[in-house]
Enzyme design. Sequence first.
Site, PDB file in Angstrom:
ATOM      1  N   HIS A  17      37.320  23.813 -74.343  1.00 30.22           N
ATOM      2  CA  HIS A  17      37.448  22.465 -73.758  1.00 30.22           C
ATOM      3  C   HIS A  17      36.087  21.953 -73.281  1.00 30.22           C
ATOM      4  O   HIS A  17      35.738  20.797 -73.507  1.00 30.22           O
ATOM      5  CB  HIS A  17      38.389  22.487 -72.546  1.00 30.22           C
ATOM      6  N   LYS A  41      57.478  20.756 -67.889  1.00 31.63           N
ATOM      7  CA  LYS A  41      56.832  22.037 -68.214  1.00 31.63           C
ATOM      8  C   LYS A  41      56.522  22.777 -66.932  1.00 31.63           C
ATOM      9  O   LYS A  41      56.136  22.184 -65.941  1.00 31.63           O
ATOM     10  CB  LYS A  41      55.511  21.789 -68.950  1.00 31.63           C
ATOM     11  N   ARG A  90      40.676  22.752 -83.995  1.00 26.37           N
ATOM     12  CA  ARG A  90      40.203  24.122 -84.208  1.00 26.37           C
ATOM     13  C   ARG A  90      40.428  24.586 -85.631  1.00 26.37           C
ATOM     14  O   ARG A  90      39.554  25.159 -86.260  1.00 26.37           O
ATOM     15  CB  ARG A  90      40.930  25.098 -83.270  1.00 26.37           C
ATOM     16  N   SER A 128      44.194  27.857 -74.691  1.00 26.90           N
ATOM     17  CA  SER A 128      44.681  28.174 -73.344  1.00 26.90           C
ATOM     18  C   SER A 128      45.798  29.213 -73.407  1.00 26.90           C
ATOM     19  O   SER A 128      45.896  30.085 -72.535  1.00 26.90           O
ATOM     20  CB  SER A 128      45.195  26.909 -72.658  1.00 26.90           C
TER      21      SER A 128
HETATM   22  P1  ADP Z   1      47.467  20.038 -75.328  1.00 20.09           P
HETATM   23  O1  ADP Z   1      47.101  18.619 -75.050  1.00 20.09           O
HETATM   24  O2  ADP Z   1      48.088  20.234 -76.690  1.00 20.09           O
HETATM   25  O3  ADP Z   1      48.166  20.743 -74.219  1.00 20.09           O
HETATM   26  P2  ADP Z   1      45.074  21.513 -74.618  1.00 20.09           P
HETATM   27  O4  ADP Z   1      45.078  21.096 -73.210  1.00 20.09           O
HETATM   28  O5  ADP Z   1      45.196  22.994 -74.864  1.00 20.09           O
HETATM   29  O6  ADP Z   1      46.090  20.788 -75.557  1.00 20.09           O
HETATM   30  O7  ADP Z   1      43.743  20.994 -75.310  1.00 20.09           O
HETATM   31  C1  ADP Z   1      43.357  19.647 -75.246  1.00 20.09           C
HETATM   32  C2  ADP Z   1      42.543  19.316 -76.459  1.00 20.09           C
HETATM   33  O8  ADP Z   1      41.453  20.225 -76.586  1.00 20.09           O
HETATM   34  C3  ADP Z   1      43.296  19.402 -77.789  1.00 20.09           C
HETATM   35  O9  ADP Z   1      42.829  18.365 -78.630  1.00 20.09           O
HETATM   36  C4  ADP Z   1      42.895  20.735 -78.337  1.00 20.09           C
HETATM   37  O10 ADP Z   1      42.960  20.762 -79.747  1.00 20.09           O
HETATM   38  C5  ADP Z   1      41.459  20.798 -77.868  1.00 20.09           C
HETATM   39  N1  ADP Z   1      40.999  22.178 -77.785  1.00 20.09           N
HETATM   40  C6  ADP Z   1      41.546  23.200 -77.108  1.00 20.09           C
HETATM   41  N2  ADP Z   1      40.855  24.336 -77.270  1.00 20.09           N
HETATM   42  C7  ADP Z   1      39.818  24.026 -78.100  1.00 20.09           C
HETATM   43  C8  ADP Z   1      38.752  24.770 -78.703  1.00 20.09           C
HETATM   44  N3  ADP Z   1      38.633  26.082 -78.485  1.00 20.09           N
HETATM   45  N4  ADP Z   1      37.885  24.108 -79.501  1.00 20.09           N
HETATM   46  C9  ADP Z   1      38.045  22.783 -79.727  1.00 20.09           C
HETATM   47  N5  ADP Z   1      39.032  22.028 -79.227  1.00 20.09           N
HETATM   48  C10 ADP Z   1      39.916  22.634 -78.415  1.00 20.09           C
END
Ligand code: ADP
Length: 158
Positions: A17, A41, A90, A128
């Site tokens: 992130h 959630k 990713r 995550s």
């Molecule tokens: P969500 O909104 O699906 O709960 P997350 O909070 O896990 O997703 O992630 C928010 C955004 O960050 C999403 O677009 C996710 O694809 C991106 N993201 C998460 N981890 C990574 C990573 N390791 N590299 C690039 N983008 C990431």
Amino acid sequence: MRTAIYPGSFDPPTYGHLDIIERAAGQFERLVVAIGVNTSKNPFLPVEDRCSLLTECTGHLANVEVMTFHGLLVDFARSLDCRVLVRGLRAVSDFEYEFRVTMANRRMAPDIETLFLITRDEYSFLASSVVREVSRLGGDPSPFVPPSVAQKIAERLK
Ligand code: ADP
């Protein structure tokens, strides 16, 4: 002012992130990291903790703000007069979900564009959910998250 929103759950925030935040912050005058509050959630870390951790971890970036939002992302974007959403990609497996969400958002708000940043290769496996799983099984999350996040996770699992 060119504002972009980077929305997500950030439960917990990871180095993946933070990489997207740093890169997106370099492209816009203002970047709002927006934590979606989903009442249905059961989160791993409370939203207040995610908010304070992200604020601390982005403290070196003057044009980044961390906020929370309820309800539809496009409504939140409109409330900030923002027309750009940033998401990270990713792997091909992310694409289908992101495609559906982007299409739905575009149908509701054709004036709002979603931009995708491809992960750095060293974070392509990092999610995550992986951090939660490793931590719950007694592993050390430090390779994946900043020290303050690792500490909060340790407190949470005490
Ligand atoms: P969500 O909104 O699906 O709960 P997350 O909070 O896990 O997703 O992630 C928010 C955004 O960050 C999403 O677009 C996710 O694809 C991106 N993201 C998460 N981890 C990574 C990573 N390791 N590299 C690039 N983008 C990431």
